[in-house]
Design a protein around this motif. Structure first.
Motif, mmCIF file in Angstrom:
data_model
loop_
_atom_site.group_PDB
_atom_site.id
_atom_site.type_symbol
_atom_site.label_atom_id
_atom_site.label_comp_id
_atom_site.label_asym_id
_atom_site.label_seq_id
_atom_site.Cartn_x
_atom_site.Cartn_y
_atom_site.Cartn_z
ATOM 1 N N GLU B 238 29.712 14.043 1.455
ATOM 2 C CA GLU B 238 30.591 13.180 1.349
ATOM 3 C C GLU B 238 31.584 13.335 2.481
ATOM 4 O OE1 GLU B 238 31.011 9.935 -0.522
ATOM 5 O OE2 GLU B 238 32.777 9.997 1.207
ATOM 6 N N ARG B 243 37.635 11.800 -1.959
ATOM 7 C CA ARG B 243 36.466 11.646 -2.925
ATOM 8 C C ARG B 243 35.867 13.259 -3.016
ATOM 9 N NH1 ARG B 243 34.646 6.518 0.567
ATOM 10 N NH2 ARG B 243 36.333 5.402 0.011
ATOM 11 N N ASP B 266 30.387 14.612 7.644
ATOM 12 C CA ASP B 266 29.797 13.538 8.177
ATOM 13 C C ASP B 266 28.315 13.888 8.599
ATOM 14 O OD1 ASP B 266 28.723 11.291 9.727
ATOM 15 O OD2 ASP B 266 30.458 10.891 10.717
HETATM 16 C C1 LIG Z 1 28.800 3.534 -1.694
HETATM 17 S S1 LIG Z 1 29.466 5.161 -1.701
HETATM 18 C C2 LIG Z 1 28.278 5.924 -2.690
HETATM 19 C C3 LIG Z 1 28.363 5.869 -4.134
HETATM 20 C C4 LIG Z 1 27.476 6.776 -5.064
HETATM 21 N N1 LIG Z 1 26.050 6.678 -4.515
HETATM 22 C C5 LIG Z 1 27.730 6.630 -6.415
HETATM 23 O O1 LIG Z 1 26.467 6.223 -6.904
HETATM 24 O O2 LIG Z 1 28.856 6.895 -6.874
HETATM 25 C C6 LIG Z 1 29.084 5.786 -0.079
HETATM 26 C C7 LIG Z 1 29.866 6.985 0.207
HETATM 27 O O3 LIG Z 1 29.219 7.358 1.614
HETATM 28 C C8 LIG Z 1 30.129 8.062 2.226
HETATM 29 N N2 LIG Z 1 29.900 8.049 3.313
HETATM 30 C C9 LIG Z 1 29.803 6.998 4.457
HETATM 31 N N3 LIG Z 1 29.140 7.481 5.379
HETATM 32 C C10 LIG Z 1 29.074 8.801 5.577
HETATM 33 C C11 LIG Z 1 28.605 10.061 6.367
HETATM 34 N N4 LIG Z 1 28.332 9.665 7.658
HETATM 35 N N5 LIG Z 1 28.651 11.186 5.941
HETATM 36 C C12 LIG Z 1 28.816 11.407 4.598
HETATM 37 N N6 LIG Z 1 29.376 10.374 3.733
HETATM 38 C C13 LIG Z 1 29.510 9.336 3.983
HETATM 39 C C14 LIG Z 1 31.412 7.122 1.981
HETATM 40 O O4 LIG Z 1 32.693 7.925 2.164
HETATM 41 C C15 LIG Z 1 31.343 6.739 0.523
HETATM 42 O O5 LIG Z 1 31.871 7.472 -0.428
#
Ligand SMILES: C[S@@+](CC[C@H](N)C(=O)[O-])C[C@H]1O[C@@H](n2cnc3c(N)ncnc32)[C@H](O)[C@@H]1O
Lengths: 573, 474
Positions: B238, B243, B266
Motif C-alpha cells: 500500500e 492507510r 508504490d
Molecule cells: C480500492 S483500494 C483497495 C481496497 C482493498 N482491496 C480492500 O478490500 O479494502 C486501492 C488502494 O490501492 C492503493 N494504491 C493505489 N496505487 C498503488 C500503488 N501503485 N502501490 C501501492 N498501493 C497503491 C491506494 O492507496 C488504495 O488504498
C-alpha cells in the motif's frame, strides 16, 4: 503450493479442455495411450511431467508410429492468434470510440479507420464454402489443422465481402473445429464444477462456482491449528475447528470446505517416502488385520499422538492409523450428516480419497467423520452404535488370529462410530453448512442447536422457495410471537414454530451470478449467451444464545413506535 | 545513500513483528470458549450495523461501570460483556452518561488500543451515539467500579470476529472489496491454506482479512509446521502512509503479523521484491491487484530464469485477478496480459443481491393495521363489502366501530403465518462493483525440461505399432 497442480503426475485425475470448450476427465496412467476421440490419440507419457495450463496440439500421426505426438503451443502463439487476427472494430451500432487516457499497451490497430466494410452485402449461404464436407474430411486426414483452415478460407468465396469482424469470428469457429488442440487443466474444484455442470448439473444441485465461493466464505471454514498436549484431548481447544455438513452434492461441498480447512490434498512429504502418493490399493501398509502377535487389549489403537496432533494438511503419522476404522481427529474436522447408510462422497476420489478403499495417509481418513441421521437422532436404534461384547484377554489369546482380527475390527468400528456420534450430539460446531435435497426446515430443528454460539449457518439451495419458507420461519414477527408465548408460560406449538426462531441472528438470503465478457480491442461486450438453469441461493445466519424472557428493543426508531407493549419486544436485529 | 536505503526499508516494513507466543491468539482463526478481557468482539447492533470492540475491564471517562460502549440501542459496560458465551444476547445497562467527569486525558496518547476511537469521525460520545457507537476505553484501574444495572430495554449480540463481519463493520477509508466479490476471487485464484499471495493495494484491509484466512495454514512456530509444509502468507502493499499505519495496527491487534506482511510502497514503481531482508521475494502463486493501473504493477510480475529475481513462485502456475471499475482499465490490462504470455484470460463481473422475504397482508380485514394492504384480497371480499355498503344495514356499524373490531380480532390472529409469503430484491442493490480480469501464467518449461521428460517418460515402446492398453477418456 503443491507441484502436483503444476506438472502432470502419474495416476492423477486431470481434465483436457477441447476446442469446443468441453472438458474431458481422465486418470492418467504411464505407458498407455490416451484416446481423445475425434482429436486423435497420443501416449500418456507425452503428458506426464509436463505443465498444466498449456495448450497441446495433437500432431499428424507418423506412418511408423502407433499414435500421434504432441506439440506444446506457447501462450504467446495463442495470444497472437487472438489479438492479431481479431484486432478489428465492432460490427455495427456505431464505430467504437477510442477511450482516452488509455496507455500504449492498449492499441487500436490502424486498420480500424480503414476497415469500414459492413455486412450489408454478405450473402448467407452454406454453398459459398467451395470445399465440400467430404473434401474437408479428406483434408483432415491428410493435413494439419492450420493448413485446413487456410485452405477453407481460401476457398470461401464470400470471405472478402465479410467485415473483418465476422471474418475473425468465422476464423475462430473454424479454428476451434479443426485445430486438434486441448489444454491440460488440473483437478480442482472449479474445473470439476464446469465438468459436471456440462453433463449432469443436478448431481451437484446445480451449484455454480460463485455460489460455492459464497458458501465457503460465509461458512468461515478455515484451518484451525490444533496444538495439543497428549493428555489435553478433552480441552475445548482440542475440539475446535469442527464443521457440520449436510452434503448431497456427491461430496463437492465437502471437498470445497475441506480444501479451505487444508485437509483435501494429501501433502507430499518426500521424507516419508511411503510408496507413490496415490497408492491407495490394497497392498500398502495395511495395519488393520495383521496384528497376530498383539495380545494386549488395545494392540494398536490410534491413541498415538499422530492422529491428535495432526492438523490441517498434516496427515497423521501413518503407522498407527487404521485403514478401516481410524480414531477420528478431534479438531479441524468435517462431520458429514447423510441420509443413507453410507454417505455419497464420490467426488472425493478425484482428490485421492475413496471411502471404500481409503488411503490411511490422506487427511480425510481421520478428519472426515460421517454419521447418518438415524445415528444422530436415535443412535440406540443403530446396530453399529451398540457395543460388541468384550472378550476377556485370557480367552482372546486362545483365539485364532483371524478371529481375533475380526474381533478387534468390530471393536474399532464401534469405537469410531460411538466417538463420532457422541461428539456430534454434544454439539459445539463452529459452522453448519447445508446443500441438500431435504427440506431445510426439517434439518434445522436438529442441527442448529448443535452450533456453538456465534457459529455460522450457511444453506445453499438451487431454487429459492425452500429458503423463502425457511426465512419466514425465522421472521421477526414469528420470533416475537414465540417469545410472547414463552412469556405467558405457554409452549409454542411445533406446527406454528417448526424451529425455535430465537436461535438465529440476522438470517439473510442472497444470490450471486457472474456475467462473462468478451474483451477484444474494439469488440468488448458481455457474452451473448450463458448457462441458464438454477440461479442458486444462499442463506446465511449466525447462531445466537437468546436471553431468557422478553427483551425490549431500543433505538432511534422507537419514538415512532407508540405501542411498546410486549408484542414489540424482540424486534431489533 | 545507504542511510536512505535503510530508511526506505524501515518505512516499508514498519516495526518488526514481535515474535511472541501471543500471536497464536488470533481471534479470527481461533475462537475462545467465552468472551475474555482483550477479546476482539463484534457487537451486532442490527443487520449491517456491526461494531468491532476490544473488551476491557478498565477505562477512564468517569464511567462508574468501567469501560462502556454506547450505542443507539443503549449502553453496554464491558463488565457485562466479558465472560459470556459467544453469540450471547446482552441487555443494555443503565449508565449515567451525563454526570461523569472527563479525566485521564493525559494517558490517552499512551494507549495503543484506542482503536475504536480512531474509527470514529467525531470523538465526542454524545454525538457518536446517533451514528453507531462509541467506546470509552482508555486508562487504568477504576477502583470503585459499580455493577451495571439493567436498563430495561435495548440489547445487542456478541459475535466472534470473521472476515465477513470485519468487512461489514469497516468504515470506508477506501472502496473495499465486499464478500460477494472476494469470495469469488479467492475461489477462482485457487488460494488454499499454505498459498503465498500478493495483494496490492491493501486499502482498508477488507480483502486482506479474507485472504489471510484463506492462506492460513498454521503459525510458523507451531511444531507441526516445521520444514515440511509451506506457511501461507499474504504479501500486501500500500502506498498511502496513513492507510498503512491503520492497517498495520489492525493486523497486529488481530494476531496476523506472521500471516500478513504489509509493505509501504508504490508497487507500480518499485515492484514486489524486498531488496533488504531475509525473504527477498514473495514467491507468490496468486495475485490480486486492486489499484488503478494494474498493468503497470504487472510489469514487475514476470518470471525470471533467476528465481530470486522474480516475485512469482517458479514452480507453479500463477493465478491473477485484477479488480477495476472501468472498462478501459480492463482493456489495457488484457492487452498487457496477452502480450506477456498469460493465458486463460477472462473478464467477468459478479452480480450479487440480497433478497427480502416477508408476508404481505392483503384484505379488508387488515383495515387500520400497520404495514398492510387493506384493499380487497379477492373478488368475493370486494363484492361482500359492496353489498354491505349499498344494503339496508349500512348504518349499523360506524367506521370507528369497525376498526376497533378489526383491531381486536387482529390480536387473536397469527399474522406471522397469514397473508402471502413473498420475496423481492432488497431496495438497494450494488449493480456494479468492478470488472474482474482473471488470468494464469503457466510455469516456464524449457526445451531442457522437455528433454528430461522424454527421458523419464519414454515413448519408444508405445510408439511401436502393436497396440498397448488404451487409457480411455470419459
Ligand atoms: C480500492 S483500494 C483497495 C481496497 C482493498 N482491496 C480492500 O478490500 O479494502 C486501492 C488502494 O490501492 C492503493 N494504491 C493505489 N496505487 C498503488 C500503488 N501503485 N502501490 C501501492 N498501493 C497503491 C491506494 O492507496 C488504495 O488504498
Amino acid at each position: 503450493m503443491t507441484s502436483a497442480l503444476s506438472y502432470i503426475k502419474p495416476n492423477t485425475w486431470l481434465f483436457l479442455r477441447l476446442p469446443s470448450k468441453s472438458l474431458k476427465i481422465l486418470e492418467i496412467k504411464p505407458n498407455t495411450i490416451i484416446d481423445a476421440g475425434k482429436l486423435g490419440s497420443f501416449p500418456s507419457n507425452l503428458l506426464l511431467g509436463r505443465p498444466y495450463y498449456y495448450t497441446y496440439e495433437i500432431l499428424e500421426k507418423r506412418e511408423d508410429e502407433a499414435c500421434s505426438r504432441l506439440r506444446r503451443v506457447p501462450p504467446s502463439e495463442l495470444n497472437a492468434e487472438i489479438v492479431n487476427e481479431d484486432a478489428t472494430p465492432n460490427e455495427s451500432r456505431g464505430e467504437p470510440t477510442t477511450p482516452s487516457g488509455v496507455p500504449v499497451a492498449f492499441e487500436m490497430t490502424e486498420d480500424i479507420a480503414v476497415e469500414t466494410k459492413t455486412n450489408r452485402l454478405t450473402v448467407d449461404d452454406a454453398n459459398r464454402q467451395a470445399l465440400s464436407q467430404a473434401e474437408i474430411e479428406e483434408m483432415k486426414r491428410s493435413t494439419a489443422g492450420k493448413e485446413i483452415i487456410e485452405k477453407i478460407l481460401a476457398n470461401h468465396s464470400g470471405l472478402d465481402e465479410k467485415t473483418v469482424f465476422s471474418r475473425a469470428k468465422y476464423l475462430l469457429r473454424k479454428r476451434n473445429k479443426y485445430l486438434r488442440r486441448f489444454m491440460a487443466l488440473p483437478m480442482d474444484i472449479g474445473n470439476i464444477i464446469t465438468y459436471i455442470t456440462e453433463k449432469e448439473p443436478h448431481r451437484i444441485l446445480d451449484i455454480r462456482e460463485e455460489a460455492l465461493g459464497l458458501v465457503c466464505a460465509w461458512s468461515n471454514a478455515h484451518v484451525t491449528s490444533v496444538e495439543l498436549d497428549n493428555n489435553d484431548t478433552e480441552a475445548s481447544s482440542a475440539r475446535s475447528g469442527r464443521w457440520l455438513v449436510v452434503d448431497e452434492t456427491g461430496g463437492l461441498l465437502v471437498a470445497a470446505l475441506a480444501e479451505r480447512m487444508g485437509i483435501l490434498h494429501k501433502t507430499e512429504l518426500p521424507s516419508e517416502g511411503k510408496a507413490e502418493p496415490t497408492t491407495y490399493g490394497t497392498e500398502a501398509h495395511d495395519t488393520s488385520d495383521n496384528n497376530d502377535g498383539g495380545v494386549s487389549l488395545r494392540p494398536e489403537t490410534a491413541e498415538s499422538t499422530g492422529a491428535e496432533r495432526s492438523i490441517a494438511n498434516g496427515t497423521p503419522k501413518t503407522e498407527h492409523v487404521h485403514r478401516d476404522f481410524p480414531t477420528p481427529a478431534h479438531g479441524n474436522t468435517i462431520t458429514l450428516l447423510h441420509p443413507a447408510v453410507q454417505p455419497n462422497i464420490s467426488i472425493l476420489k478425484y482428490f485421492g480419497y475413496d471411502s471404500n478403499t481409503p488411503d490411511p495417509a490422506h487427511p480425510m481418513h481421520t478428519h472426515l467423520k460421517s454419521l447418518s441421521w438415524l445415528q444422530l437422532l436415535h443412535p440406540e436404534e443403530d446396530p453399529t452404535y451398540r457395543e460388541p461384547e468384550v472378550v476377556p484377554e485370557a480367552q482372546l489369546t486362545k483365539w485364532k488370529s483371524g478371529k481375533r482380527g475380526t474381533y478387534w475390527k468390530k471393536r474399532r468400528r464401534w469405537e469410531r462410530c460411538k466417538n463420532i456420534v457422541d461428539e456430534a450430539r454434544e454439539g459445539g460446531f463452529d459452522g453448519l453448512v447445508i446443500a441438500s435435497n431435504m427440506d431445510p426446515a426439517t434439518i434445522l430443528p436438529h442441527a442448529v442447536p448443535l452450533l456453538r454460539g456465534g457459529g455460522e449457518l450457511v444453506i445453499y439451495s438451487p431454487t429459492i422457495e425452500p429458503l423463502v419458507q425457511l426465512m419466514d420461519l425465522y421472521s421477526k414477527e414469528r420470533r416475537t410471537a414465540y417469545i410472547n408465548l414463552l412469556a405467558k408460560g405457554e409452549m409454542p406449538s411445533t406446527e406454528d414454530f417448526p424451529v425455535d426462531p430465537r436461535l438465529l441472528l440476522a438470517p439473510t438470503l442472497q444470490t450471486s451470478r457472474v456475467r462473462e465478457w468478451q474483451v477484444l480491442p474494439g469488440r468488448t461486450h458481455p457474452m451473448m449467451t450463458g448457462r441458464g438453469g438454477s440461479e442458486g441461493y444462499v442463506m446465511t445466519a449466525r447462531r445466537v444464545i437468546p436471553l431468557e424472557g422478553g427483551v425490549e428493543a431500543r433505538g432511534n426508531f422507537s419514538a415512532k413506535r407508540k405501542r411498546t407493549d410486549t408484542a414489540d419486544a424482540t424486534s431489533a436485529p | 545513500m545507504e542511510h536512505e536505503n535503510r530508511v526506505v526499508a524501515a518505512l516499508e516494513h514498519g516495526q518488526p513483528p514481535l515474535l511472541s507466543k501471543t500471536t497464536t491468539s488470533n481471534p479470527f482463526f481461533h475462537t475462545s470458549s467465552a468472551t475474555e478481557e482483550g477479546s476482539l468482539t463484534i457487537l451486532h447492533l442490527r443487520r449491517d450495523n456491526l461494531v468491532p470492540v476490544t473488551l476491557r475491564r478498565t477505562a477512564d471517562d468517569g464511567y462508574a461501570e468501567g469501560a462502556v460502549t454506547n450505542t443507539r440501542f443503549g449502553s453496554f459496560p464491558h463488565s457485562t460483556l466479558i465472560g459470556l458465551e459467544w453469540g450471547s444476547q446482552v441487555r443494555a445497562s443503565r449508565v449515567d452518561t451525563g454526570s461523569r467527569g472527563r479525566k485521564g486525558k493525559a494517558a490517552k496518547q499512551q494507549d495503543a488500543s484506542i482503536q475504536i476511537d480512531n474509527r470514529l469521525p467525531t470523538p465526542d460520545p454524545q454525538h457518536d451515539i446517533s451514528n453507531g457507537c462509541h467506546t470509552a476505553a482508555e486508562e487504568i484501574g477504576q477502583p470503585t467500579r459499580s455493577t451495571a444495572v439493567d436498563a430495561g430495554s435495548g440489547f445487542i449480540h456478541l459475535l466472534p470476529p470473521t472476515p465477513e463481519a470485519w468487512t461489514a463493520s469497516l468504515d470506508h477509508r477506501t472502496q473495499v472489496v465486499y464478500t460477494a466479490d472476494y469470495s469469488y476471487v479467492l475461489q477462482r485464484l485457487r488460494v488454499r491454506p499454505g498459498s503465498r499471495m500478493i495483494e496490492a493495494g491493501a486499502g482498508s484491509g477488507s480483502f486482506t482479512h479474507a485472504a489471510a484466512r484463506a492462506v492460513f495454514s498454521g503459525f510458523p512456530e507451531d511444531s507441526h509446521v516445521g520444514e515440511l509444509k509451506q506457511v501461507g502468507k499474504v504479501y500486501s502493499y500500500e502506498f498511502n502512509v496513513s492507510r498503512v499505519g491503520t492497517l498495520r495496527e489492525e493486523i497486529s491487534a488481530h494476531g496476523m503479523d506472521e500471516i500478513v506482511q504489509l509493505t509501504f510502497r508504490d508497487v507500480c514503481e518499485r515492484g514486489f521484491l524486498f531488496p533488504i531482508g531475509f525473504d527477498t521475494t514473495p514467491h507468490a502463486e496468486a495475485i490480486f491487484l486492486d489499484l488503478p493501473k494494474p498493468w503497470e504493477a504487472l510489469r514487475h510480475l514476470t518470471r525470471s530464469s533467476t528465481p530470486s529475481e522474480s516475485a512469482l513462485n517458479p514452480d507453479v502456475p500463477v493465478h491473477l485477478c485484477t479488480f477495476s471499475p472501468c472498462i478501459e482499465q480492463v482493456m489495457a490490462t488484457t492487452a498487457y496480459l496477452r502480450k506477456n504470455g498469460w493465458t486463460e484470460i477472462e473478464m467477468i463481473e459478479v452480480q450479487n443481491h440480497r433478497i427480502d422475504v416477508r408476508r404481505e397482508q392483503v384484505g379488508l380485514k387488515n383495515e387500520g393495521l400497520r404495514g398492510v394492504n387493506a384493499s380487497a384480497a379477492t373478488v368475493e371480499e370486494a363484492v361482500a363489502r359492496l353489498r354491505e355498503k349499498g344494503g339496508p344495514w349500512r348504518h349499523i356499524q360506524s367506521k370507528a366501530e369497525r376498526l376497533e373490531k378489526l383491531r381486536k380480532e387482529a390480536e387473536e390472529r397469527k399474522l406471522y403465518k397469514e397473508g402471502n409469503l413473498v420475496h423481492r430484491t432488497e431496495p438497494e442493490v450494488k449493480t456494479h462493483t468492478s470488472y474482474l480480469v482473471f488470468a494464469v501464467l503457466p510455469v516456464d518449461f524449457t526445451d531442457g525440461d522437455e528433454e528430461a521428460c522424454m527421458q523419464q517418460w519414454s515413448v519408444d515402446d508405445i510408439m511401436k505399432v502393436e497396440k498397448p492398453p488404451t487409457n480411455g477418456v470419459k
